[in-house]
Scaffold this motif. Structure first.
Motif, PDB file in Angstrom:
ATOM      1  N   MET A 102       0.836  -1.166  -0.034  1.00 50.31           N
ATOM      2  CA  MET A 102       0.000   0.174   0.273  1.00 50.31           C
ATOM      3  C   MET A 102       0.848   1.336   0.013  1.00 50.31           C
ATOM      4  SD  MET A 102      -3.026  -1.202   2.756  1.00 50.31           S
ATOM      5  CE  MET A 102      -3.762   0.444   2.862  1.00 50.31           C
ATOM      6  N   ALA A 103       2.046   1.273   0.887  1.00 52.80           N
ATOM      7  CA  ALA A 103       2.774   2.408   0.765  1.00 52.80           C
ATOM      8  C   ALA A 103       3.465   2.586  -0.727  1.00 52.80           C
ATOM      9  CB  ALA A 103       4.019   2.118   1.787  1.00 52.80           C
ATOM     10  N   GLU A 104       3.888   1.516  -1.303  1.00 54.31           N
ATOM     11  CA  GLU A 104       4.428   1.593  -2.590  1.00 54.31           C
ATOM     12  C   GLU A 104       3.205   2.230  -3.483  1.00 54.31           C
ATOM     13  OE1 GLU A 104       7.068   1.668  -5.580  1.00 54.31           O
ATOM     14  OE2 GLU A 104       7.308   1.552  -3.518  1.00 54.31           O
ATOM     15  N   LYS A 107       3.339   5.792  -5.703  1.00 56.74           N
ATOM     16  CA  LYS A 107       3.557   5.760  -7.098  1.00 56.74           C
ATOM     17  C   LYS A 107       2.246   6.689  -7.377  1.00 56.74           C
ATOM     18  CE  LYS A 107       4.781   1.384  -8.496  1.00 56.74           C
ATOM     19  NZ  LYS A 107       4.539  -0.219  -8.987  1.00 56.74           N
ATOM     20  N   LEU A 108       1.169   6.836  -6.762  1.00 55.76           N
ATOM     21  CA  LEU A 108      -0.099   7.677  -6.935  1.00 55.76           C
ATOM     22  C   LEU A 108       0.661   9.091  -6.758  1.00 55.76           C
ATOM     23  CD1 LEU A 108      -3.072   8.375  -7.521  1.00 55.76           C
ATOM     24  CD2 LEU A 108      -3.301   7.719  -4.937  1.00 55.76           C
ATOM     25  N   GLN A 109       1.114   9.425  -5.618  1.00 56.34           N
ATOM     26  CA  GLN A 109       1.659  10.825  -5.534  1.00 56.34           C
ATOM     27  C   GLN A 109       2.769  11.269  -6.474  1.00 56.34           C
ATOM     28  OE1 GLN A 109       3.803  10.336  -1.730  1.00 56.34           O
ATOM     29  NE2 GLN A 109       1.882  10.793  -0.441  1.00 56.34           N
ATOM     30  N   GLN A 110       3.397  10.449  -7.204  1.00 53.52           N
ATOM     31  CA  GLN A 110       4.342  10.684  -8.597  1.00 53.52           C
ATOM     32  C   GLN A 110       3.298  11.252  -9.658  1.00 53.52           C
ATOM     33  OE1 GLN A 110       6.783   7.161  -8.974  1.00 53.52           O
ATOM     34  NE2 GLN A 110       8.174   8.140  -7.607  1.00 53.52           N
ATOM     35  N   LYS A 111       2.298  10.423  -9.721  1.00 55.23           N
ATOM     36  CA  LYS A 111       1.429  10.730 -10.963  1.00 55.23           C
ATOM     37  C   LYS A 111       0.810  12.156 -10.565  1.00 55.23           C
ATOM     38  CE  LYS A 111       0.453   6.029 -12.561  1.00 55.23           C
ATOM     39  NZ  LYS A 111      -0.633   4.940 -12.444  1.00 55.23           N
ATOM     40  N   LEU A 112       0.171  12.367  -9.361  1.00 58.68           N
ATOM     41  CA  LEU A 112      -0.382  13.387  -9.152  1.00 58.68           C
ATOM     42  C   LEU A 112       0.616  14.688  -9.246  1.00 58.68           C
ATOM     43  CD1 LEU A 112      -2.428  12.437  -5.926  1.00 58.68           C
ATOM     44  CD2 LEU A 112      -3.126  13.007  -8.206  1.00 58.68           C
TER      45      LEU A 112
END
Length: 278
Positions: free
Chosen positions: A264-266, A270-275
């Motif tokens: 979940m942390a990974e 990844k989601l933060q990088q996309k945002l």
């Protein structure tokens, strides 16, 4: 070293101690020494001629009567007599000593007696007899595992030392001389022998210098600590090796939860990088 050669050396060291007693005029003859420890002179003569071996019972009597150091007789290390015996200390003031049969094979492996649950229950009434020790099973250990002195293997009973030690584990330990008691390490694990509680494996707090006692602690908080006055301590054996009868189980459920948290942390990273790129 072959068994016969080893036994002859033990006999020789025993008579070396007897000769020292004769030289200091504590006894005047082998016969007087024999009768003073309730052994027949002919029996002692057979030992001197290597027709038989000195027994555990005889060594215990020699310790109680004259302070002969059994560790020296058996291993050749240390001094022939305990320091207390030189100063004329009374027998009842000396620490009780237990003799252990510890022989070496030709490759230098040492045979150590195993004190299991049943043997431990009868220890206080049987340890002074040779028959008691001969009835116990034994284990062979390489010499490098065993330091100077007399060694035992004791089976752990109960859950008082969990999680460090579990039921049926074995600890290899070394008998301490009474003169060493005041210098034992705080927080180390010892086998504590007392008439009131028998044989117990405990973590020890050394309070002998300040209060004349030791505090016996359990690693399992369910068990209350207790105090033993110095005069109540029959023996202390320092635990030096631990043999576990089983491997601890792995908590796979906890490991699985940890794995999911990591995943979940990974995904969050990844989601933060996309945002951030948007």
């Amino acid at each position: 070293m072959p068994d016969n050669q080893y036994k002859n050396l033990v006999n020789e060291r025993f008579f070396e101690c007897i000769n020292m007693l004769k030289k200091s005029k504590q006894v005047h003859s082998d016969r007087e020494f024999a009768t003073s420890i309730d052994v027949s002179p002919s029996n002692l003569g057979d030992i001197k001629a290597n027709r038989r071996s000195v027994t555990l019972e005889i060594l215990n009597r020699a310790f109680q009567r004259f302070g002969i150091n059994s560790a020296y007789v058996i291993t050749g290390k240390g001094k022939p007599f305990h320091a207390q015996s030189v100063s004329g200390e009374k027998d009842e003031d000396r620490a009780t000593e237990v003799i252990v049969v510890a022989t070496q094979d030709t490759e230098g492996n040492t045979t150590v007696p195993l004190i299991n649950h049943k043997a431990a229950a009868n220890y206080l009434t049987g340890y002074e007899s040779q028959e008691w020790f001969e009835a116990q099973e034994s284990i062979q250990l390489p010499t490098y595992m065993l330091k100077d002195g007399l060694c035992y293997a004791v089976q752990v009973s109960g859950d008082s030392m969990e999680p460090t030690l579990s039921e049926d584990d074995w600890v290899i330990c070394r008998l301490l001389d009474k003169s060493d008691y005041r210098y034992i390490n705080d927080g180390a694990v010892y086998v504590v022998v007392s008439e009131e509680r028998g044989i117990q494996v405990k973590r020890v707090k050394n309070r002998l210098q300040q209060y004349g006692s030791i505090r016996c602690l359990s690693d399992n908080p369910k068990h209350e600590p207790y105090e033993l006055q110095e005069g109540q301590i029959m023996q202390l054996w320092r635990v030096e090796w631990h043999l576990r009868s089983h491997l601890p189980e792995v908590n796979y459920e906890l490991d699985d939860i940890q794995g999911k948290i990591t995943s979940m942390a990974e995904e969050m990273r990844k989601l933060q990088q996309k945002l951030g790129s948007v």
